[in-house]
Motif scaffolding. Structure first.
Motif, PDB file in Angstrom:
ATOM      1  N   VAL A 166       0.856  -1.262   0.016  1.00 51.18           N
ATOM      2  CA  VAL A 166      -0.115   0.027   0.014  1.00 51.18           C
ATOM      3  C   VAL A 166       0.990   1.252   0.013  1.00 51.18           C
ATOM      4  CG1 VAL A 166      -1.916   1.382   1.270  1.00 51.18           C
ATOM      5  CG2 VAL A 166      -1.710  -1.162   1.038  1.00 51.18           C
ATOM      6  N   ALA A 167       2.024   1.325   0.585  1.00 49.27           N
ATOM      7  CA  ALA A 167       2.837   2.536   1.093  1.00 49.27           C
ATOM      8  C   ALA A 167       3.290   2.995  -0.323  1.00 49.27           C
ATOM      9  CB  ALA A 167       4.151   2.244   1.760  1.00 49.27           C
ATOM     10  N   PRO A 168       3.778   2.386  -1.308  1.00 50.63           N
ATOM     11  CA  PRO A 168       4.291   2.766  -2.696  1.00 50.63           C
ATOM     12  C   PRO A 168       3.221   3.218  -3.438  1.00 50.63           C
ATOM     13  CG  PRO A 168       5.109   0.649  -2.295  1.00 50.63           C
ATOM     14  CD  PRO A 168       4.107   0.662  -1.291  1.00 50.63           C
ATOM     15  N   GLN A 169       1.857   2.637  -3.411  1.00 55.57           N
ATOM     16  CA  GLN A 169       0.847   3.463  -4.127  1.00 55.57           C
ATOM     17  C   GLN A 169       0.445   4.727  -3.431  1.00 55.57           C
ATOM     18  OE1 GLN A 169      -2.380   0.318  -5.450  1.00 55.57           O
ATOM     19  NE2 GLN A 169      -1.058  -1.108  -4.358  1.00 55.57           N
ATOM     20  N   LEU A 170       0.308   4.756  -1.934  1.00 53.91           N
ATOM     21  CA  LEU A 170      -0.205   6.011  -1.386  1.00 53.91           C
ATOM     22  C   LEU A 170       0.915   7.126  -1.653  1.00 53.91           C
ATOM     23  CD1 LEU A 170      -2.062   7.305   0.752  1.00 53.91           C
ATOM     24  CD2 LEU A 170      -0.316   6.430   2.325  1.00 53.91           C
ATOM     25  N   LYS A 171       2.247   6.813  -1.702  1.00 56.32           N
ATOM     26  CA  LYS A 171       3.298   7.796  -1.867  1.00 56.32           C
ATOM     27  C   LYS A 171       3.124   8.367  -3.360  1.00 56.32           C
ATOM     28  CE  LYS A 171       6.932   5.228  -0.634  1.00 56.32           C
ATOM     29  NZ  LYS A 171       8.224   5.005  -0.365  1.00 56.32           N
ATOM     30  N   SER A 172       2.888   7.330  -4.350  1.00 56.36           N
ATOM     31  CA  SER A 172       2.498   7.862  -5.859  1.00 56.36           C
ATOM     32  C   SER A 172       1.281   8.525  -5.927  1.00 56.36           C
ATOM     33  CB  SER A 172       2.602   6.597  -6.565  1.00 56.36           C
ATOM     34  OG  SER A 172       2.119   6.891  -7.942  1.00 56.36           O
ATOM     35  N   MET A 173       0.474   8.374  -5.151  1.00 55.31           N
ATOM     36  CA  MET A 173      -0.998   9.171  -5.129  1.00 55.31           C
ATOM     37  C   MET A 173      -0.699  10.572  -4.540  1.00 55.31           C
ATOM     38  SD  MET A 173      -4.687   8.456  -3.657  1.00 55.31           S
ATOM     39  CE  MET A 173      -4.267   8.500  -1.949  1.00 55.31           C
ATOM     40  N   VAL A 174       0.223  10.741  -3.651  1.00 56.73           N
ATOM     41  CA  VAL A 174       0.270  11.937  -3.035  1.00 56.73           C
ATOM     42  C   VAL A 174       0.934  12.785  -4.100  1.00 56.73           C
ATOM     43  CG1 VAL A 174       1.665  13.065  -1.330  1.00 56.73           C
ATOM     44  CG2 VAL A 174       0.268  11.404  -0.725  1.00 56.73           C
ATOM     45  N   ARG A 175       2.100  11.997  -4.876  1.00 57.39           N
ATOM     46  CA  ARG A 175       2.878  12.939  -5.556  1.00 57.39           C
ATOM     47  C   ARG A 175       2.099  13.553  -6.545  1.00 57.39           C
ATOM     48  NH1 ARG A 175       6.906   8.824  -4.370  1.00 57.39           N
ATOM     49  NH2 ARG A 175       6.039   7.627  -5.950  1.00 57.39           N
ATOM     50  N   ASN A 176       1.141  12.566  -7.239  1.00 57.51           N
ATOM     51  CA  ASN A 176       0.266  12.970  -8.190  1.00 57.51           C
ATOM     52  C   ASN A 176      -0.724  14.220  -8.015  1.00 57.51           C
ATOM     53  OD1 ASN A 176       1.427  10.952 -10.105  1.00 57.51           O
ATOM     54  ND2 ASN A 176      -0.215   9.433  -9.486  1.00 57.51           N
ATOM     55  N   ILE A 177      -1.070  14.185  -6.602  1.00 56.74           N
ATOM     56  CA  ILE A 177      -2.154  15.309  -6.489  1.00 56.74           C
ATOM     57  C   ILE A 177      -1.149  16.560  -6.128  1.00 56.74           C
ATOM     58  CG2 ILE A 177      -3.461  16.121  -4.431  1.00 56.74           C
ATOM     59  CD1 ILE A 177      -4.078  12.966  -3.777  1.00 56.74           C
ATOM     60  N   GLU A 178      -0.069  16.526  -5.539  1.00 57.26           N
ATOM     61  CA  GLU A 178       0.774  17.516  -5.627  1.00 57.26           C
ATOM     62  C   GLU A 178       1.086  18.288  -6.898  1.00 57.26           C
ATOM     63  OE1 GLU A 178       3.333  16.747  -1.472  1.00 57.26           O
ATOM     64  OE2 GLU A 178       4.057  16.168  -3.268  1.00 57.26           O
ATOM     65  N   ALA A 179       1.266  17.428  -7.981  1.00 58.49           N
ATOM     66  CA  ALA A 179       1.674  18.063  -9.106  1.00 58.49           C
ATOM     67  C   ALA A 179       0.536  18.620  -9.817  1.00 58.49           C
ATOM     68  CB  ALA A 179       2.124  16.664 -10.059  1.00 58.49           C
ATOM     69  N   THR A 180      -0.577  17.955  -9.710  1.00 56.54           N
ATOM     70  CA  THR A 180      -2.114  18.521 -10.188  1.00 56.54           C
ATOM     71  C   THR A 180      -2.468  19.735  -9.561  1.00 56.54           C
ATOM     72  OG1 THR A 180      -2.817  16.331 -10.403  1.00 56.54           O
ATOM     73  CG2 THR A 180      -4.365  17.821 -10.462  1.00 56.54           C
ATOM     74  N   LEU A 181      -2.229  19.971  -8.129  1.00 65.52           N
ATOM     75  CA  LEU A 181      -2.735  21.040  -7.513  1.00 65.52           C
ATOM     76  C   LEU A 181      -1.730  22.361  -7.816  1.00 65.52           C
ATOM     77  CD1 LEU A 181      -3.775  19.565  -4.161  1.00 65.52           C
ATOM     78  CD2 LEU A 181      -5.321  20.856  -5.754  1.00 65.52           C
ATOM     79  N   ILE A 182      -0.550  22.114  -8.499  1.00 64.43           N
ATOM     80  CA  ILE A 182       0.242  23.131  -8.745  1.00 64.43           C
ATOM     81  C   ILE A 182      -0.379  24.095  -9.625  1.00 64.43           C
ATOM     82  CG2 ILE A 182       2.363  23.839 -10.104  1.00 64.43           C
ATOM     83  CD1 ILE A 182       3.711  21.397  -8.894  1.00 64.43           C
ATOM     84  N   ARG A 183      -1.356  23.612 -10.293  1.00 66.25           N
ATOM     85  CA  ARG A 183      -2.129  24.315 -11.447  1.00 66.25           C
ATOM     86  C   ARG A 183      -3.211  25.055 -10.908  1.00 66.25           C
ATOM     87  NH1 ARG A 183      -1.746  19.186 -14.322  1.00 66.25           N
ATOM     88  NH2 ARG A 183      -4.089  19.123 -14.116  1.00 66.25           N
ATOM     89  N   PHE A 184      -3.535  24.767  -9.567  1.00 65.28           N
ATOM     90  CA  PHE A 184      -4.774  25.569  -9.058  1.00 65.28           C
ATOM     91  C   PHE A 184      -4.254  26.730  -8.433  1.00 65.28           C
ATOM     92  CE2 PHE A 184      -6.420  21.734  -9.561  1.00 65.28           C
ATOM     93  CZ  PHE A 184      -7.906  21.641  -9.662  1.00 65.28           C
TER      94      PHE A 184
END
Length: 266
Positions: free
Chosen positions: A248-266
């Motif tokens: 689970v941890a690798p998937q959770l970390k990857s999800m966090v990175r994806n959200i951070e990258a997406t929210l840069i545009r907000f």
């Protein structure tokens, strides 16, 4: 942000001049209500807030007049009114991170069979602003607005490791005052979390908060300085430490990175 109220510490003098005591007391009264409380009387509110009953009577009358409380003449007690719901709904519905994170949280929850939560800080607690859980899990479901302690949960530890040393020391000082003899165990857990996060990129709680619960968490840092936490966990009998750490941890970390990258545009 360095204080429990979210005010920058370097503006302390300015805050003291502008601070409206009556407003703070009114908000403390609203905070006195917990999920499932129903009605509270002035005496109960006084016990929870530490305010004088004479002050509470005036403040509850004002809050009732404004629609933030409702009053039962039969019970002679108060409960939260629709005005509080309107504020909470406005906050949650306008939260960009929730709009981005929710589909990914659902996907992770289904794929791993874990409860996945998005949490923000509320004083010395973490408060859920979103939560997803598999349909077959009934013992670890959280609602928006539910709180868990910061001191000994995976989410709380993940929030603390994301802070500067000065900011973390501020909270540790409050923990020491609040928990007394239990503080050393809490400090040991936070120190271990710092090591784990540096080495593995996530924090964990193996039954430290609730004996039958295992969870991992990762801090999510926004460009504005806001810190949220994403966690994944559930009943210990079905989620082993090895599964959460290895799968689970690798998937959770990857999800966090994806959200951070997406929210840069907000």
């Amino acid at each position: 942000m360095n204080t429990l109220t979210g005010m920058p510490r370097d503006k302390k003098d300015e805050v003291d001049r502008k601070f409206v005591e009556a407003l703070a007391r009114g908000l403390d009264i609203l905070r006195a209500f917990n999920p499932g409380d129903g009605f509270l009387g002035n005496q109960e509110i006084a016990q929870r807030t530490g305010l004088a009953k004479s002050s509470i009577s005036r403040l509850t009358y004002t809050l009732t007049s404004l629609g933030y409380l409702t009053y039962s003449k039969r019970l002679e007690k108060y409960q939260l009114g629709a005005g509080v719901l309107a504020l909470g709904y406005a906050f949650v519905s306008n939260l960009a991170i929730r709009q981005v994170a929710n589909p990914l949280m659902k996907e992770l929850s289904i794929a791993t069979g874990t409860s996945v939560g998005l949490a923000d800080r509320d004083r010395l607690d973490m408060i859920y602003v979103d939560h997803c859980a598999p349909k077959d899990i009934v013992t670890f479901k959280k609602e928006i607005g539910d709180k868990i302690p910061m001191a000994n949960t995976a989410s709380g530890r993940a929030y603390l490791v994301a802070l500067s040393q000065e900011e973390r020391d501020f909270f540790m000082g409050h923990f020491k005052e609040k928990f007394g003899d239990k503080f050393e165990a809490i400090k040991a857990g936070v120190d271990q979390a710092l090591e784990n996060y540096e080495k593995f990129g996530y924090c964990y709680s193996w039954g430290d908060w609730e004996p039958d619960t295992t969870a991992i968490a990762v801090p999510l840092k926004l460009s504005q300085g806001q810190i949220y936490v994403l966690n994944a966990g559930g009943p210990a009998f079905r989620l082993s430490q090895e599964f959460l750490s290895g799968e689970v941890a690798p998937q959770l970390k990857s999800m966090v990175r994806n959200i951070e990258a997406t929210l840069i545009r907000f």
